[in-house]
Scaffold this motif. Structure first.
Motif, PDB file in Angstrom:
ATOM      1  N   UNK A 156       0.632  -1.215   0.168  1.00 41.37           N
ATOM      2  CA  UNK A 156       0.302   0.117  -0.129  1.00 41.37           C
ATOM      3  C   UNK A 156       0.962   0.969  -0.218  1.00 41.37           C
ATOM      4  N   UNK A 157       1.665   1.551   0.816  1.00 47.41           N
ATOM      5  CA  UNK A 157       2.916   2.533   0.481  1.00 47.41           C
ATOM      6  C   UNK A 157       3.415   2.564  -1.043  1.00 47.41           C
ATOM      7  N   UNK A 158       4.242   1.929  -0.968  1.00 49.59           N
ATOM      8  CA  UNK A 158       3.994   1.999  -2.540  1.00 49.59           C
ATOM      9  C   UNK A 158       3.165   1.853  -3.531  1.00 49.59           C
ATOM     10  N   UNK A 159       1.895   2.290  -3.136  1.00 53.75           N
ATOM     11  CA  UNK A 159       1.504   2.488  -3.875  1.00 53.75           C
ATOM     12  C   UNK A 159       0.906   3.704  -3.922  1.00 53.75           C
ATOM     13  N   UNK A 160       0.789   4.473  -3.057  1.00 50.94           N
ATOM     14  CA  UNK A 160       0.305   5.631  -2.867  1.00 50.94           C
ATOM     15  C   UNK A 160       1.584   6.656  -2.852  1.00 50.94           C
ATOM     16  N   UNK A 161       3.232   6.152  -3.769  1.00 53.97           N
ATOM     17  CA  UNK A 161       4.202   6.550  -3.442  1.00 53.97           C
ATOM     18  C   UNK A 161       4.273   7.189  -5.187  1.00 53.97           C
ATOM     19  N   UNK A 162       3.800   5.673  -6.162  1.00 54.85           N
ATOM     20  CA  UNK A 162       3.360   5.928  -7.374  1.00 54.85           C
ATOM     21  C   UNK A 162       2.165   6.783  -7.847  1.00 54.85           C
ATOM     22  N   UNK A 163       0.599   6.425  -7.234  1.00 53.25           N
ATOM     23  CA  UNK A 163       0.142   7.571  -7.363  1.00 53.25           C
ATOM     24  C   UNK A 163       0.349   8.931  -7.010  1.00 53.25           C
ATOM     25  N   UNK A 164       1.012   9.930  -6.446  1.00 53.36           N
ATOM     26  CA  UNK A 164       1.844  10.760  -6.240  1.00 53.36           C
ATOM     27  C   UNK A 164       2.179  11.117  -6.866  1.00 53.36           C
ATOM     28  N   UNK A 165       3.745   9.666  -7.790  1.00 54.48           N
ATOM     29  CA  UNK A 165       4.349  10.654  -8.762  1.00 54.48           C
ATOM     30  C   UNK A 165       3.755  10.762 -10.024  1.00 54.48           C
ATOM     31  N   UNK A 166       2.607  10.268 -10.125  1.00 56.29           N
ATOM     32  CA  UNK A 166       1.566  10.335 -11.144  1.00 56.29           C
ATOM     33  C   UNK A 166       1.057  11.522 -11.622  1.00 56.29           C
ATOM     34  N   UNK A 167       1.082  12.352 -10.348  1.00 58.93           N
ATOM     35  CA  UNK A 167       0.543  13.640 -11.090  1.00 58.93           C
ATOM     36  C   UNK A 167       1.225  14.360 -10.921  1.00 58.93           C
ATOM     37  N   UNK A 168       3.360  13.891 -10.138  1.00 56.00           N
ATOM     38  CA  UNK A 168       3.945  15.236 -11.400  1.00 56.00           C
ATOM     39  C   UNK A 168       4.271  14.398 -12.649  1.00 56.00           C
ATOM     40  N   UNK A 169       4.425  13.693 -12.872  1.00 59.93           N
ATOM     41  CA  UNK A 169       4.560  13.234 -14.542  1.00 59.93           C
ATOM     42  C   UNK A 169       3.436  13.464 -15.179  1.00 59.93           C
ATOM     43  N   UNK A 170       1.651  13.841 -14.979  1.00 62.21           N
ATOM     44  CA  UNK A 170       1.170  14.631 -15.808  1.00 62.21           C
ATOM     45  C   UNK A 170       1.114  15.808 -16.094  1.00 62.21           C
ATOM     46  N   UNK A 171       2.172  16.425 -15.481  1.00 64.90           N
ATOM     47  CA  UNK A 171       2.168  17.157 -15.197  1.00 64.90           C
ATOM     48  C   UNK A 171       3.947  17.907 -16.667  1.00 64.90           C
ATOM     49  N   UNK A 172       4.095  17.073 -17.357  1.00 68.29           N
ATOM     50  CA  UNK A 172       5.721  17.033 -17.762  1.00 68.29           C
ATOM     51  C   UNK A 172       5.168  15.861 -18.419  1.00 68.29           C
ATOM     52  N   UNK A 173       4.914  15.800 -20.177  1.00 67.43           N
ATOM     53  CA  UNK A 173       4.834  14.800 -20.709  1.00 67.43           C
ATOM     54  C   UNK A 173       5.628  14.491 -21.666  1.00 67.43           C
ATOM     55  N   UNK A 174       6.782  15.590 -21.537  1.00 68.72           N
ATOM     56  CA  UNK A 174       8.305  14.863 -22.190  1.00 68.72           C
ATOM     57  C   UNK A 174       8.581  13.899 -22.739  1.00 68.72           C
ATOM     58  N   UNK A 175       9.039  13.334 -21.599  1.00 67.79           N
ATOM     59  CA  UNK A 175       9.376  11.622 -21.094  1.00 67.79           C
ATOM     60  C   UNK A 175       9.157  11.125 -21.879  1.00 67.79           C
ATOM     61  N   UNK A 176       7.590  11.533 -22.560  1.00 69.04           N
ATOM     62  CA  UNK A 176       7.126  10.059 -23.231  1.00 69.04           C
ATOM     63  C   UNK A 176       7.535   9.962 -25.195  1.00 69.04           C
ATOM     64  N   UNK A 177       7.407   9.471 -25.300  1.00 69.10           N
ATOM     65  CA  UNK A 177       7.871   9.425 -27.048  1.00 69.10           C
ATOM     66  C   UNK A 177       7.092   9.877 -27.470  1.00 69.10           C
ATOM     67  N   UNK A 178       7.006  10.856 -28.584  1.00 72.32           N
ATOM     68  CA  UNK A 178       6.163  11.095 -29.903  1.00 72.32           C
ATOM     69  C   UNK A 178       4.586  10.782 -29.492  1.00 72.32           C
ATOM     70  N   UNK A 179       3.817  10.887 -29.811  1.00 73.96           N
ATOM     71  CA  UNK A 179       2.242  10.759 -29.870  1.00 73.96           C
ATOM     72  C   UNK A 179       1.876   9.506 -28.492  1.00 73.96           C
ATOM     73  N   UNK A 180       2.499   9.696 -27.339  1.00 73.52           N
ATOM     74  CA  UNK A 180       1.983   9.324 -26.194  1.00 73.52           C
ATOM     75  C   UNK A 180       1.650  10.265 -25.418  1.00 73.52           C
ATOM     76  N   UNK A 181       0.710  10.030 -25.339  1.00 75.28           N
ATOM     77  CA  UNK A 181       0.139  11.141 -24.683  1.00 75.28           C
ATOM     78  C   UNK A 181      -1.067  10.367 -23.223  1.00 75.28           C
ATOM     79  N   UNK A 182      -0.679  11.132 -21.962  1.00 77.63           N
ATOM     80  CA  UNK A 182      -1.924  10.651 -20.629  1.00 77.63           C
ATOM     81  C   UNK A 182      -2.777  11.203 -20.770  1.00 77.63           C
ATOM     82  N   UNK A 183      -4.014  10.628 -20.886  1.00 78.78           N
ATOM     83  CA  UNK A 183      -5.196  10.510 -20.639  1.00 78.78           C
ATOM     84  C   UNK A 183      -5.760  10.898 -20.380  1.00 78.78           C
ATOM     85  N   UNK A 184      -6.543  12.854 -20.491  1.00 79.77           N
ATOM     86  CA  UNK A 184      -7.321  13.550 -20.067  1.00 79.77           C
ATOM     87  C   UNK A 184      -8.829  12.781 -19.297  1.00 79.77           C
ATOM     88  N   UNK A 185      -9.166  12.003 -19.637  1.00 74.11           N
ATOM     89  CA  UNK A 185     -10.714  10.982 -19.210  1.00 74.11           C
ATOM     90  C   UNK A 185     -10.396   9.506 -19.395  1.00 74.11           C
TER      91      UNK A 185
END
Length: 258
Positions: A222-251
Motif C-alpha cells: 500500500x505505501x508503494x502504491x501511494x507513492x506511485x499515485x503521487x508520482x503520477x500527478x507530477x508526471x502528468x504535468x510534464x509529458x516530454x519524457x514520453x515518446x512522440x504520439x504517446x500521451x496521458x489521457x485526460x479522461x
C-alpha cells in the motif's frame, strides 16, 4: 573496541533504516518503445524508472527489468519479488474488477490495431472477420476476444518471439496474414531500419477503443502504491519524457482485453 561498537551501532542502524527499498519496475515487452535489450538504459521503462528514482528521495530505488510474460505470471503468483509491472491494463491480467492487484492512474493511453500486408490488406469488422487467417502473436500474450476462434480452428495462431518478428514475416509475405499491434509500438517500429513499414496495411477500424496503460502493484504494497499515485500527478504535468504520439489521457477511456 567495545566503545567503538557502541558508537557505530546507532549510525549503522540509522543507515539501514534509510536504505532505499529496491523495486523491480517490470515490463514483459522486450521491444521498442518499452525496452531495448541491447541498451538497458533506453526505452520508456528505463525512462520511467529514472523519473521515479528522481522523485523517491532515496526511499525507493527502481530498476528497469524485462521478464517474459509466463515467468512474470509465476512470480506474481508466488509474491516473492518486490516488483511493479508497468504499461499494463487490468484485463491483461484477468483483473477487470481491480481486486487481485492495485492499479495506479494511467501512464498513457493506447489502442490495438490489426495489421496486415499492403499486398493482401485486411479490413477489420470484429473477430469474425479474421476467420480463415493466420495470426502471428508473441508467445505468452493473450487475446481473449480471438481465443474462441483460435480454439475452434477458425483462426490459426502462430507464436513468434516478439511482435517485430510477426511484422517482418507479414512484410515478406511469409506464413502470416495479420498480427495485432499497439499503436505505440507500431509508431516506434516505423523507424526500424530492418523493416519497411510502407509495406504494412493498418485496418481502418481499430481492434479496440482507446485504453489506459497503468502500473500493477501487489496488494501487500500500500505505501508503494501511494507513492506511485503521487508520482503520477507530477508526471502528468510534464509529458516530454514520453515518446512522440504517446500521451496521458485526460479522461478514462474504454477498457480492452489483451
Amino acid at each position: 573496541m567495545r566503545l567503538i561498537c557502541l558508537v557505530l551501532a546507532p549510525v549503522l542502524a540509522l543507515r539501514l533504516a534509510h536504505a532505499a527499498d529496491t523495486v523491480q519496475l517490470v515490463t514483459y515487452y522486450d521491444y521498442a518503445p518499452w525496452f531495448v535489450p541491447a541498451q538497458p538504459s533506453a526505452g520508456l521503462n528505463a525512462r520511467l524508472a529514472s523519473k521515479l528514482n528522481g522523485m523517491a528521495g532515496g526511499r525507493y530505488h527502481f530498476e528497469s527489468v524485462y521478464i517474459p510474460r509466463r515467468r512474470l505470471d509465476v512470480l506474481l503468483q508466488k509474491g516473492t519479488v518486490n516488483m511493479v509491472v508497468a504499461w499494463v491494463h487490468p484485463r491483461f491480467f484477468d483483473d477487470p474488477g481491480r481486486t487481485r492487484y492495485r492499479w495506479t492512474a494511467a501512464l498513457m493511453d493506447d489502442e490495438s490495431l490489426v495489421v496486415s500486408s499492403r499486398a493482401a490488406p485486411l479490413e477489420y469488422d470484429g473477430p469474425g472477420s479474421l476467420r480463415g487467417k493466420r495470426f502471428g502473436a508473441p508467445s505468452g500474450h493473450h487475446f481473449p476476444d480471438l481465443e474462441p476462434f483460435i480454439a475452434a480452428g477458425d483462426i490459426t495462431r502462430v507464436d513468434v518471439p516478439q511482435i517485430k518478428n510477426a511484422l517482418q514475416m507479414i512484410v515478406s509475405n511469409r506464413r502470416l496474414d495479420f498480427t495485432i499491434v499497439d499503436r505505440s509500438t507500431l509508431d516506434a517500429l516505423r523507424n526500424d531500419p530492418f523493416m519497411d513499414s510502407t509495406l504494412l496495411h493498418v485496418a481502418s477500424r481499430p481492434r479496440t477503443a482507446s485504453y489506459e496503460r497503468s502500473m500493477l502493484v501487489p496488494l501487500d504494497k500500500p505505501e508503494l502504491y501511494r507513492f506511485l499515485q503521487g508520482a503520477l500527478e507530477a508526471l502528468r504535468s510534464d509529458r516530454r519524457w514520453l515518446a512522440p504520439r504517446q500521451h496521458l489521457p485526460d479522461k478514462r477511456p474504454a477498457t480492452v482485453d489483451r
